[in-house]
Design a protein around this motif. Sequence first.
Motif, short mmCIF file in Angstrom:
data_model
loop_
_atom_site.label_atom_id
_atom_site.label_comp_id
_atom_site.label_asym_id
_atom_site.label_seq_id
_atom_site.Cartn_x
_atom_site.Cartn_y
_atom_site.Cartn_z
N PHE A 59 0.78 -1.17 -0.13
CA PHE A 59 -0.01 -0.07 0.11
C PHE A 59 0.65 1.27 0.22
O PHE A 59 0.32 2.30 0.14
CB PHE A 59 -0.99 -0.19 1.24
CG PHE A 59 -1.78 -1.16 1.30
CD1 PHE A 59 -2.81 -1.54 0.44
CD2 PHE A 59 -1.21 -2.10 2.25
CE1 PHE A 59 -3.52 -2.63 0.81
CE2 PHE A 59 -1.94 -3.27 2.51
CZ PHE A 59 -2.95 -3.71 1.53
N ALA A 60 2.35 1.08 -0.30
CA ALA A 60 3.00 2.26 -0.06
C ALA A 60 2.60 3.29 -1.21
O ALA A 60 2.68 4.51 -1.23
CB ALA A 60 4.32 1.94 -0.38
N ALA A 102 -0.27 5.38 -0.59
CA ALA A 102 -0.13 6.12 0.50
C ALA A 102 0.75 7.35 0.01
O ALA A 102 0.66 8.64 0.30
CB ALA A 102 0.56 5.57 1.56
N SER A 140 5.97 6.75 3.02
CA SER A 140 4.99 5.99 2.35
C SER A 140 5.16 4.35 2.92
O SER A 140 4.19 3.72 3.05
CB SER A 140 5.08 6.07 1.08
OG SER A 140 4.55 7.45 0.79
N ARG A 185 4.42 3.97 6.12
CA ARG A 185 2.88 3.95 6.38
C ARG A 185 2.25 2.37 5.89
O ARG A 185 1.33 2.03 6.65
CB ARG A 185 2.43 5.13 5.57
CG ARG A 185 1.02 5.34 5.58
CD ARG A 185 0.71 6.38 6.56
NE ARG A 185 -0.67 6.81 6.48
CZ ARG A 185 -1.50 6.48 7.19
NH1 ARG A 185 -1.54 5.47 8.39
NH2 ARG A 185 -2.90 6.83 7.17
N SER A 186 2.64 1.96 4.77
CA SER A 186 2.23 0.70 4.43
C SER A 186 2.52 -0.53 5.62
O SER A 186 1.73 -1.06 5.73
CB SER A 186 2.75 0.35 3.26
OG SER A 186 2.20 -0.93 2.98
N TRP A 187 3.43 -0.50 6.17
CA TRP A 187 4.07 -1.28 7.02
C TRP A 187 2.82 -1.03 8.41
O TRP A 187 2.73 -2.16 9.09
CB TRP A 187 5.48 -1.20 7.54
CG TRP A 187 6.11 -2.22 8.38
CD1 TRP A 187 6.10 -2.60 9.58
CD2 TRP A 187 7.03 -3.18 7.71
NE1 TRP A 187 6.71 -3.55 9.98
CE2 TRP A 187 7.30 -3.90 8.66
CE3 TRP A 187 7.56 -3.41 6.48
CZ2 TRP A 187 8.21 -5.18 8.80
CZ3 TRP A 187 8.22 -4.45 6.32
CH2 TRP A 187 8.53 -5.21 7.48
N THR A 241 -0.54 -2.39 7.81
CA THR A 241 -0.74 -3.78 7.97
C THR A 241 -0.50 -4.51 8.98
O THR A 241 -0.65 -5.66 9.24
CB THR A 241 0.06 -4.60 6.72
OG1 THR A 241 1.46 -4.05 6.99
CG2 THR A 241 -0.25 -4.29 5.37
N SER A 300 -5.04 -8.91 4.73
CA SER A 300 -4.47 -8.52 3.52
C SER A 300 -4.04 -9.46 2.81
O SER A 300 -4.20 -9.28 1.18
CB SER A 300 -3.51 -7.34 3.86
OG SER A 300 -4.14 -6.52 4.74
N THR A 313 -6.33 -3.41 -4.62
CA THR A 313 -5.39 -2.90 -3.61
C THR A 313 -5.63 -1.56 -3.13
O THR A 313 -5.51 -1.19 -1.93
CB THR A 313 -3.90 -3.04 -4.40
OG1 THR A 313 -3.95 -4.06 -4.92
CG2 THR A 313 -2.87 -2.58 -3.43
N TYR A 345 -6.46 -0.49 0.95
CA TYR A 345 -6.02 0.70 1.54
C TYR A 345 -6.83 1.58 2.13
O TYR A 345 -6.63 1.98 3.38
CB TYR A 345 -4.68 1.48 0.41
CG TYR A 345 -4.55 2.72 0.76
CD1 TYR A 345 -3.40 2.97 2.00
CD2 TYR A 345 -5.10 3.82 0.40
CE1 TYR A 345 -3.18 4.25 2.14
CE2 TYR A 345 -4.68 5.18 0.68
CZ TYR A 345 -3.67 5.37 1.74
OH TYR A 345 -3.49 6.70 2.10
#
Length: 447
Positions: free
Chosen positions: A281-282, A285, A296, A299-301, A304, A311, A380, A384
């Motif tokens: 999802f980077a 973001a 980013s 942020r994705s980390w 999840t 996911s 995806t 997010y």
Amino acid sequence: MGQDNHSGGDPREQNDDGGIPGIPPAPRPGGSPEWQPPQWNQPPQPQNPWNQPPQQNQWNQPGTQWNQPGGFPPHQPNQPWGFPGALPQGGWTPPPKPGIIPLRPLGLGELLDGAFQACRKNPAATFGTALLIQAVISLLTYLFIGSLVPDALFSPDFDDTDFESVESNAAWSVTGLSLLGVISVVGVLLLQGVLVVPLARSILNLKTGFAQTWRLCRSRLLALAGMGLLLTVAFVIGLAVFGVLVGLLVSVLGEAGVPVLILGFLALIAVFVWLGVKLAFAPAALVLEPAGIFASLRRSWQLTNRNFWRSFGILALTAILVSIISSVISVPVLLITSLAGAFGSGSGTDAGTVVALFALNAALTTFFSAIGYAFQAAVTSLLYVDLRIRREGFDLTLMKEQEIAGVTPDLVPGRHSGKPGDGFGGITPPGAGPAPYGGAPGTGYGG
């Protein structure tokens, strides 16, 4: 004496109504019986108010505000005390659905259906973007492979000397394939990052065109390319480290290191899958919030965390569905074109025929792959958004931005909403009550 005998008694012994003591008078015509004094040794009988006929409620009289078409409904017997017509305690109101999804945490079916609706309502922005990116990658691949394959390869006079020219291009082949790999990764990240804009706008029922999509993402394209280059370099370094470790194990253990080598490959696949889900999802973001490259990825980390397996399951299921549908449609078409080219060319197959046939197959593959990639990127992006709703109450931001969606044609939901979790566009209005579904603004839903 005679006069007393005809008088009928002493007048003081008669009632005022002319009755005799001890005998109740007859009721008057058209009237109600008057109260009578109690008889001796009998308690007085009070009038029972419960047996009286019900009086007409003045609030239900015609012309009052309670019976007006716009008035408030009267109080119901089982309704709790409070404002007339208020919802009972513990009541539930369905969340709003301005666009493709309801503004609440989503299920699997709603994610897939919302992605399909977003692609259907914005075909130029979704499928057009996917076709453009895939066409560029396919064209570069076609030109690269065409430059490596000599025309003598398709000649009946082909001999061993022609193999030397092919082997001399081996170094260039490895370099070119590496560059194509980098371009492919950048293209996938571009597709995921760009398509989050039309999908987010579809949540608020805003249509997005092809040119508008690229205009709204123009400032983030360079950052997406940098992210793709960074991830590719990290991937190559990881493979190099793994190769060095495998070489050391084989040199030390010999044949006994084969089981360890197999386990190492399986572990490598698991690590790449895990990192792929954690960083999936980077791109969204990077474009939607927006944030820097490393911010980013971080942020994705974070999104999840405690949602990895959900996911992973949704992304894996989407990839399987897209692969099955694309194969069912594309394989027969490619088989027909290949057979037509083989039978139409006769016994002598020249380079032009092979190249044309390869170009036709590449075009069909690009078309079907673009459709699949567009749907996969839409799922995806929508996942997010769902993770932000679960963790941060992002639906509150969407509700707030829905009010200005009609007057802001280039609105990108969530792009200027302040820090994550700030709620209403980064500013919590005074006196704001609790968020729907039992959460407070900015606290999310416990996801």
